[in-house]
Design an enzyme around this catalytic site. Structure first.
Site, short mmCIF file in Angstrom:
data_model
loop_
_atom_site.label_atom_id
_atom_site.label_comp_id
_atom_site.label_asym_id
_atom_site.label_seq_id
_atom_site.Cartn_x
_atom_site.Cartn_y
_atom_site.Cartn_z
N ASP A 1 0.77 -1.22 -0.10
CA ASP A 1 -0.12 0.05 -0.08
C ASP A 1 0.74 1.06 -0.11
OD1 ASP A 1 -2.06 -1.93 0.11
OD2 ASP A 1 -2.35 -1.50 2.33
N ASP B 1 -15.06 -3.86 0.44
CA ASP B 1 -14.35 -3.95 1.97
C ASP B 1 -15.49 -3.71 2.72
OD1 ASP B 1 -11.76 -3.95 0.54
OD2 ASP B 1 -12.10 -1.77 0.35
#
Length: 247
Positions: A7, A131
């Site tokens: 990330d 998510d």
């Protein structure tokens, strides 16, 4: 298979804790390219790359960096997401060398557009990223905009919506587990894989050791995304791959 995750915020490799940008750990000033080379040397053949700056604010997408990364090494496959909002965004990344494109918030906020993307491109290159946060009623509620905002949609309804256009890959993250090293939500993935056996699910969030990998493999998911455990050397990629193959 086992897929290491990177990330990126402002060019740096980071990990968030349960999706909170104010609780991030920066893994030094090493270029993401160096991490990718390390993971390639350790046996990885695919990288999960997320532009967290772009996911939070599409106007801050790190497109030039992403293109540099994608062109850096053709020996490793990269599935990439974060801040993708247009068909041109997808084409730019594919032309730079991305193997799969991860679509998250747009799939919730503009489903009519994303359904057209599934028709324009191929379900083989688009990953639907869903998510979730579990509410007080034990329902799986989807979060958007880099996990900063809860939508009004349940996980099952969105999967059914995209099942109509032939979605093939779904990445599902239990945000409460992400970056915590507390183990994966195996029950969630068992439910998903048994309900939609035609979809290849990717699990993300919570993996910390080889036992976690064995448990999630038995849920039926096709891939598991691992971030912090590799970055902090809790487990090695080679041992994780071997465990996955033997589970």
């Amino acid at each position: 298979m086992i897929i290491p995750a990177l990330d990126i915020i402002n060019g740096n490799v980071v990990r968030l804790n349960q999706g909170r940008y104010e609780m991030q750990y920066n893994y030094g000033n090493q270029s993401p390219l160096l991490w990718i080379q390390k993971y390639l040397n350790q046996g990885a053949n695919t990288i999960h790359l997320i532009d967290l700056s772009g996911a939070r604010n599409p106007h801050k997408c790190q497109t030039s960096l992403l293109i540099k990364i994608l062109k850096y090494n053709k020996l490793i496959k990269i599935q990439i997401g974060g801040g993708i909002r247009t068909l041109t965004d997808i084409e730019t990344l594919l032309n730079a060398g991305a193997n799969k494109i991860i679509i998250g918030s747009m799939a919730i906020t503009h489903p009519h557009i994303v359904k057209e993307w599934f028709k324009h491109f191929s379900a083989n290159i688009l990953i639907l990223a869903l998510d979730i946060r579990i509410n007080s009623e034990k329902k799986y509620i989807i979060s958007i905009n880099g996990w900063q905002k809860n939508s009004n949609f349940e996980l099952k309804d969105i999967i059914e919506l995209y099942n109509t256009v032939g979605v093939k890959y779904v990445l599902c993250t239990d945000i409460s587990r992400d970056g915590t090293l507390s183990g994966s939500n195996v029950t969630l993935y068992q439910d998903l894989c048994s309900t939609w056996p035609n979809i290849s699910f990717q699990a993300s969030g919570g993996i910390s050791n080889l036992e976690d990998i064995k448990k999630i493999k038995n849920s039926g998911v096709k891939d598991v995304i691992i971030g912090r455990a590799f970055l902090e050397k809790k487990i090695t990629i080679s041992k994780a791959i071997q465990c996955w193959q033997n589970a």
